[in-house]
Design a protein around this motif. Structure first.
Motif, PDB file in Angstrom:
ATOM      1  N   ILE A  32      18.034  20.126  21.044  1.00  0.00           N
ATOM      2  CA  ILE A  32      16.823  19.390  20.690  1.00  0.00           C
ATOM      3  C   ILE A  32      17.102  18.525  19.469  1.00  0.00           C
ATOM      4  O   ILE A  32      17.612  18.996  18.457  1.00  0.00           O
ATOM      5  CB  ILE A  32      15.654  20.348  20.377  1.00  0.00           C
ATOM      6  CG1 ILE A  32      15.294  21.192  21.603  1.00  0.00           C
ATOM      7  CG2 ILE A  32      14.425  19.568  19.898  1.00  0.00           C
ATOM      8  CD1 ILE A  32      14.279  22.276  21.315  1.00  0.00           C
ATOM      9  N   THR A  33      16.779  17.237  19.574  1.00  0.00           N
ATOM     10  CA  THR A  33      16.846  16.319  18.439  1.00  0.00           C
ATOM     11  C   THR A  33      15.425  15.989  18.006  1.00  0.00           C
ATOM     12  O   THR A  33      14.579  15.657  18.830  1.00  0.00           O
ATOM     13  CB  THR A  33      17.585  15.024  18.810  1.00  0.00           C
ATOM     14  OG1 THR A  33      18.949  15.320  19.130  1.00  0.00           O
ATOM     15  CG2 THR A  33      17.556  14.032  17.647  1.00  0.00           C
ATOM     16  N   GLN A  34      15.177  16.086  16.717  1.00  0.00           N
ATOM     17  CA  GLN A  34      13.843  15.777  16.167  1.00  0.00           C
ATOM     18  C   GLN A  34      13.917  14.508  15.317  1.00  0.00           C
ATOM     19  O   GLN A  34      14.807  14.368  14.473  1.00  0.00           O
ATOM     20  CB  GLN A  34      13.336  16.928  15.305  1.00  0.00           C
ATOM     21  CG  GLN A  34      11.993  16.643  14.635  1.00  0.00           C
ATOM     22  CD  GLN A  34      11.555  17.723  13.641  1.00  0.00           C
ATOM     23  OE1 GLN A  34      10.652  17.500  12.822  1.00  0.00           O
ATOM     24  NE2 GLN A  34      12.195  18.897  13.690  1.00  0.00           N
ATOM     25  N   ILE A  35      12.971  13.609  15.544  1.00  0.00           N
ATOM     26  CA  ILE A  35      12.803  12.432  14.697  1.00  0.00           C
ATOM     27  C   ILE A  35      11.407  12.488  14.094  1.00  0.00           C
ATOM     28  O   ILE A  35      10.425  12.613  14.824  1.00  0.00           O
ATOM     29  CB  ILE A  35      12.965  11.125  15.494  1.00  0.00           C
ATOM     30  CG1 ILE A  35      14.379  11.012  16.064  1.00  0.00           C
ATOM     31  CG2 ILE A  35      12.659   9.913  14.618  1.00  0.00           C
ATOM     32  CD1 ILE A  35      14.599   9.768  16.898  1.00  0.00           C
ATOM     33  N   TYR A  36      11.320  12.434  12.770  1.00  0.00           N
ATOM     34  CA  TYR A  36      10.004  12.479  12.137  1.00  0.00           C
ATOM     35  C   TYR A  36       9.858  11.344  11.131  1.00  0.00           C
ATOM     36  O   TYR A  36      10.837  10.797  10.626  1.00  0.00           O
ATOM     37  CB  TYR A  36       9.736  13.837  11.489  1.00  0.00           C
ATOM     38  CG  TYR A  36      10.531  14.127  10.227  1.00  0.00           C
ATOM     39  CD1 TYR A  36      10.105  13.683   8.979  1.00  0.00           C
ATOM     40  CD2 TYR A  36      11.693  14.898  10.276  1.00  0.00           C
ATOM     41  CE1 TYR A  36      10.810  13.969   7.822  1.00  0.00           C
ATOM     42  CE2 TYR A  36      12.415  15.188   9.134  1.00  0.00           C
ATOM     43  CZ  TYR A  36      11.966  14.719   7.905  1.00  0.00           C
ATOM     44  OH  TYR A  36      12.673  14.988   6.764  1.00  0.00           O
ATOM     45  N   LYS A 194      18.249  21.101  16.319  1.00  0.00           N
ATOM     46  CA  LYS A 194      19.615  21.166  15.807  1.00  0.00           C
ATOM     47  C   LYS A 194      20.017  19.890  15.095  1.00  0.00           C
ATOM     48  O   LYS A 194      20.828  19.913  14.166  1.00  0.00           O
ATOM     49  CB  LYS A 194      20.587  21.458  16.951  1.00  0.00           C
ATOM     50  CG  LYS A 194      20.284  22.758  17.680  1.00  0.00           C
ATOM     51  CD  LYS A 194      20.154  23.944  16.722  1.00  0.00           C
ATOM     52  CE  LYS A 194      19.786  25.228  17.434  1.00  0.00           C
ATOM     53  NZ  LYS A 194      19.532  26.342  16.487  1.00  0.00           N
ATOM     54  N   ASN A 195      19.494  18.749  15.519  1.00  0.00           N
ATOM     55  CA  ASN A 195      19.700  17.481  14.829  1.00  0.00           C
ATOM     56  C   ASN A 195      18.346  16.935  14.402  1.00  0.00           C
ATOM     57  O   ASN A 195      17.406  16.916  15.202  1.00  0.00           O
ATOM     58  CB  ASN A 195      20.406  16.451  15.722  1.00  0.00           C
ATOM     59  CG  ASN A 195      21.850  16.825  16.020  1.00  0.00           C
ATOM     60  OD1 ASN A 195      22.433  17.686  15.362  1.00  0.00           O
ATOM     61  ND2 ASN A 195      22.443  16.169  17.004  1.00  0.00           N
ATOM     62  N   HIS A 215      22.503  17.594  11.022  1.00  0.00           N
ATOM     63  CA  HIS A 215      23.306  17.191  12.180  1.00  0.00           C
ATOM     64  C   HIS A 215      24.486  18.151  12.287  1.00  0.00           C
ATOM     65  O   HIS A 215      24.972  18.659  11.285  1.00  0.00           O
ATOM     66  CB  HIS A 215      23.800  15.747  12.036  1.00  0.00           C
ATOM     67  CG  HIS A 215      24.235  15.129  13.328  1.00  0.00           C
ATOM     68  ND1 HIS A 215      25.471  15.376  13.891  1.00  0.00           N
ATOM     69  CD2 HIS A 215      23.600  14.268  14.175  1.00  0.00           C
ATOM     70  CE1 HIS A 215      25.579  14.699  15.025  1.00  0.00           C
ATOM     71  NE2 HIS A 215      24.463  14.031  15.224  1.00  0.00           N
ATOM     72  N   ARG A 216      24.941  18.356  13.489  1.00  0.00           N
ATOM     73  CA  ARG A 216      26.004  19.336  13.689  1.00  0.00           C
ATOM     74  C   ARG A 216      27.363  18.835  13.200  1.00  0.00           C
ATOM     75  O   ARG A 216      28.244  19.641  12.915  1.00  0.00           O
ATOM     76  CB  ARG A 216      26.080  19.727  15.164  1.00  0.00           C
ATOM     77  CG  ARG A 216      24.762  20.324  15.667  1.00  0.00           C
ATOM     78  CD  ARG A 216      24.934  21.137  16.905  1.00  0.00           C
ATOM     79  NE  ARG A 216      25.354  20.346  18.054  1.00  0.00           N
ATOM     80  CZ  ARG A 216      25.608  20.872  19.253  1.00  0.00           C
ATOM     81  NH1 ARG A 216      25.510  22.181  19.435  1.00  0.00           N
ATOM     82  NH2 ARG A 216      25.954  20.095  20.266  1.00  0.00           N
TER      83      ARG A 216
END
Length: 234
Positions: A32-36, A194-195, A215-216
């Motif tokens: 899952i990548t989150q952009i806020y 995770k990112n 970020h991984r």
């Protein structure tokens, strides 16, 4: 069970914008990548850009629009003359409540059991909008955790990229000073994402900054400027 070689074959979905430079070439599949960020900082534009790119590659995109903000005109603008050739690759859900959002995710999970080869990307824009308009009770918080857990399972089981957008609020010290921007959803969204990328505005009209929060492989704090134009993200 997987061998190490399986992990090296993971394909990233590019945004075809400067943002790719700080996230290793695109958003990763299997996580899952989150952009806020604040309103109009570019969250939906980035989501649509990624969705168009994935659809143009012949893959279906599951787009869960919780704010009623998806614009067909904007998608046409980004896609230019290609829209009609891949419009059928967009599968759109428009839940009206937080509970129906959860039900839609279960529908998606069930549908993917027989259609996962056709899908590369699942987007929820935004994950928290309907959560914030209901009572912030323990039960609702648990439901948020279940939804994120389901998204994580979907991303890993079907090797999909999952993108969630999120809103922010201002956090203040006890004395009311040193306010900072904090993504909504608390530790639940932070744990499952995770990112994580933070978006912010500059004083220049149309200019935004994307910064790596987690970020991984990319160091925290790496950032880049971008602009929202009629062509998308540039």
């Amino acid at each position: 069970m997987k061998s190490l070689s399986n992990f090296s074959k993971s394909i990233k979905i590019p945004s075809n914008s400067p943002i790719d430079d700080i996230i290793g070439g695109g958003i990763e599949k299997g996580i899952i990548t989150q952009i806020y960020g604040p309103p109009t900082s570019g969250k939906t534009n980035i989501s649509l850009q990624l969705a168009v790119n994935s659809a143009e590659m012949g893959k279906k995109v599951i787009y869960i629009d919780t704010e009623g903000g998806i614009s067909i005109d904007r998608i046409r603008q980004i896609a230019k003359n290609d829209f009609d050739s891949f419009a059928s690759n967009f599968i759109i859900f428009e839940p009206l409540s937080f509970s129906s959002q959860h039900k839609d995710l279960k529908i998606v999970d069930n549908w993917l059991k027989t259609n996962s080869d056709d899908v590369d990307l699942v987007i929820i824009d935004s994950i928290i909008a309907l959560y914030r308009i209901v009572d912030n009770s323990k039960e609702v918080n648990q439901d948020l955790g279940k939804q994120m857990g389901l998204l994580s399972k979907i991303s890993k089981k079907y090797n999909l990229a999952v993108l969630i957008t999120n809103q922010i609020y201002s956090s203040f010290d006890v004395d009311g000073t040193n306010n900072s921007v904090v993504p909504a959803g608390g530790i639940t969204l932070q744990y499952w994402s995770k990112n994580i990328i933070e978006l912010s505005k500059t004083e220049i009209i149309g200019e935004r900054i994307a910064k790596v929060i987690r970020h991984r492989i990319i160091p925290e704090g790496v950032n880049i400027k971008f602009q929202i134009t009629s062509n998308g993200i540039e």
